[in-house]
Design an enzyme around this catalytic site. Sequence first.
Site, short mmCIF file in Angstrom:
data_model
loop_
_atom_site.label_atom_id
_atom_site.label_comp_id
_atom_site.label_asym_id
_atom_site.label_seq_id
_atom_site.Cartn_x
_atom_site.Cartn_y
_atom_site.Cartn_z
N GLU A 227 -9.78 -1.05 10.96
CA GLU A 227 -10.58 -1.45 10.23
C GLU A 227 -10.77 -3.06 10.65
O GLU A 227 -11.93 -3.68 9.93
CB GLU A 227 -10.15 -0.82 8.48
CG GLU A 227 -9.78 -2.25 7.54
CD GLU A 227 -9.19 -1.34 6.52
OE1 GLU A 227 -7.72 -1.31 7.01
OE2 GLU A 227 -9.00 -2.13 5.96
N ASP B 54 2.87 -1.72 11.31
CA ASP B 54 2.50 -2.69 12.38
C ASP B 54 3.84 -3.68 12.10
O ASP B 54 3.77 -5.08 12.04
CB ASP B 54 1.73 -3.62 11.34
CG ASP B 54 2.04 -3.56 9.82
OD1 ASP B 54 2.93 -3.49 9.41
OD2 ASP B 54 1.49 -4.49 9.18
N ARG C 131 1.15 -4.94 -5.14
CA ARG C 131 1.53 -5.95 -4.79
C ARG C 131 1.49 -7.33 -6.10
O ARG C 131 1.19 -7.20 -6.93
CB ARG C 131 0.57 -6.62 -3.58
CG ARG C 131 0.17 -5.91 -2.03
CD ARG C 131 -1.31 -6.25 -1.53
NE ARG C 131 -1.41 -5.18 -0.70
CZ ARG C 131 -1.71 -4.06 -0.15
NH1 ARG C 131 -2.82 -3.74 -1.07
NH2 ARG C 131 -1.63 -3.01 0.26
N ARG D 227 -24.33 8.24 14.21
CA ARG D 227 -24.08 8.17 12.85
C ARG D 227 -22.69 7.47 12.20
O ARG D 227 -21.41 8.11 12.73
CB ARG D 227 -23.98 10.05 12.52
CG ARG D 227 -25.36 10.83 12.90
CD ARG D 227 -25.72 9.72 11.17
NE ARG D 227 -26.89 11.24 11.42
CZ ARG D 227 -28.50 11.09 11.96
NH1 ARG D 227 -27.89 9.26 12.84
NH2 ARG D 227 -29.23 11.51 11.80
N GLY E 72 0.74 -1.60 0.06
CA GLY E 72 -0.07 0.31 0.06
C GLY E 72 0.38 1.09 -0.39
O GLY E 72 1.85 0.75 0.77
N ASP F 247 0.28 1.51 8.39
CA ASP F 247 -0.42 0.59 9.34
C ASP F 247 0.31 0.68 10.34
O ASP F 247 0.39 0.71 12.25
CB ASP F 247 -0.50 -0.35 9.20
CG ASP F 247 -1.66 -0.77 8.57
OD1 ASP F 247 -2.75 0.29 8.47
OD2 ASP F 247 -1.54 -1.90 7.88
N GLY G 250 -6.33 -0.08 9.03
CA GLY G 250 -6.00 -0.86 10.09
C GLY G 250 -6.78 -1.95 9.88
O GLY G 250 -6.96 -2.47 10.91
N ARG G 251 -6.24 -3.14 9.09
CA ARG G 251 -7.22 -4.56 8.77
C ARG G 251 -6.20 -5.07 9.98
O ARG G 251 -6.84 -6.31 10.92
CB ARG G 251 -5.92 -4.98 7.47
CG ARG G 251 -6.86 -6.19 7.25
CD ARG G 251 -6.88 -7.05 5.92
NE ARG G 251 -7.04 -5.48 4.46
CZ ARG G 251 -6.37 -5.77 3.55
NH1 ARG G 251 -6.03 -6.66 3.37
NH2 ARG G 251 -6.92 -4.58 2.76
N SER H 278 6.77 -6.65 1.82
CA SER H 278 8.39 -6.15 0.77
C SER H 278 9.59 -6.69 1.82
O SER H 278 10.03 -7.05 0.72
CB SER H 278 7.84 -4.85 0.32
OG SER H 278 6.61 -4.21 0.00
N ARG I 247 -16.51 15.18 15.41
CA ARG I 247 -16.98 15.61 17.44
C ARG I 247 -17.26 16.86 16.97
O ARG I 247 -18.09 16.77 17.74
CB ARG I 247 -15.49 15.36 17.60
CG ARG I 247 -15.63 13.86 18.58
CD ARG I 247 -13.89 13.92 18.75
NE ARG I 247 -14.53 14.53 20.43
CZ ARG I 247 -15.08 13.18 21.64
NH1 ARG I 247 -15.09 13.06 20.77
NH2 ARG I 247 -14.35 14.25 22.62
#
Length: 349
Positions: free
Chosen positions: A229, A136, A79, A275, A12, A134, A177-178, A112, A161
């Site tokens: 996410e 990660d 990818r 909402r 990504g 991310d 953020g999977r 990667s 907000r």
Amino acid sequence: MMRRIGVLTSGGDAPGMNYAVMSVAKAARYYGMSLIGIKRGYNGTLCRSHNIADDMVELDLDTILDIADQPGTYLRTARCLDFLKPEMRAHAVNNIHEMGVEGIVVIGGDGSYHGAMELCALGIPCVGIPGTIDNDLAYTENTLGFDTAVNSCVEDIRAIRATSRSHDRPGVVEVMGRHCGDIALRAAASTGAEICLVPEVPWSIQEVADRLCRLIDGGNPRATVVVAEGAWDSMQPTDWQHYLMEQGARAHDDSAISTEYLAKVLKYKCKAEARPTVLGYTQRGRQPSAYDSWFAFEAGNLAVNLLRNGIGNQVIGIKDGRVYYMPIQMALQQKREFNLSLYNMINSL
Ligand code: F6P
């Protein structure tokens, strides 16, 4: 001493990728090396385009300087599943040799890095820069693009907000953020959000609804729920199945689980006009923050220095606020530590 190196961006896109390429280009020029831009991640090394310039092209520093602070990646990214095949990697190595490329700077996430490790094993020294929003990768305090993504979320959540406050109603906001909740966690902490849901910590709709109802009863009808996410993966299933059954919906319909769905459940359980908003790809497409630009600049320069000294198989990161490097394999073996105390702070105060 290397005379020609390559650079690619993969996975990504992340804010700061172009800035890192610019830094690599500047350092390469300084040390008298030419620089080949490899297009669309590892796909470029396979040289399958009609025109070689669509796969590998000599980078011109002036062009790179012009786009350095732009979002996205000038080199394009993708990818590359074909790179998982040994025969394709052998083909890539031939092409890399044919282009006279002696080492490669790989800017991307952990997928990667696995590709870079394979190339190193085949005799092409690679140095990785952690380009992913991310955050990660355990070996580095920040990945390139994370800070910008968080700032993007903060700007948008503040706006949400403001309108929530005006209507005295809750907001449910999904961020990227999977598999990693860091963007959600940092964005929630930086905006005063009252609830944060991440893939690392199990949660249930019942708990979220209870907390929201308590907040509303206690005089805060405009709380914000920030959801990563990937948080649906750590959601305990019983509650939503029960709710869907109450609503007469199909309990096994996974597509029903979404931020919109969570807002609906909260609306029903807390009698509040919650909402939903999904922030999505805006987080990836921002101009890099000063922090990410700084990191990209130092990382690009260090990557070139490592390669010119014949040191490959390394990745660059940040430790105690300083840019450093370590072997790829060692970096990938490190275990991520989720900041549970920050998570508890957000969800309980
Ligand atoms: O770049 C990381 C990331 O943004 C994840 O947070 C997200 O799950 C994923 O990429 C989405 O990627 P794409 O839709 O581009 O495949």
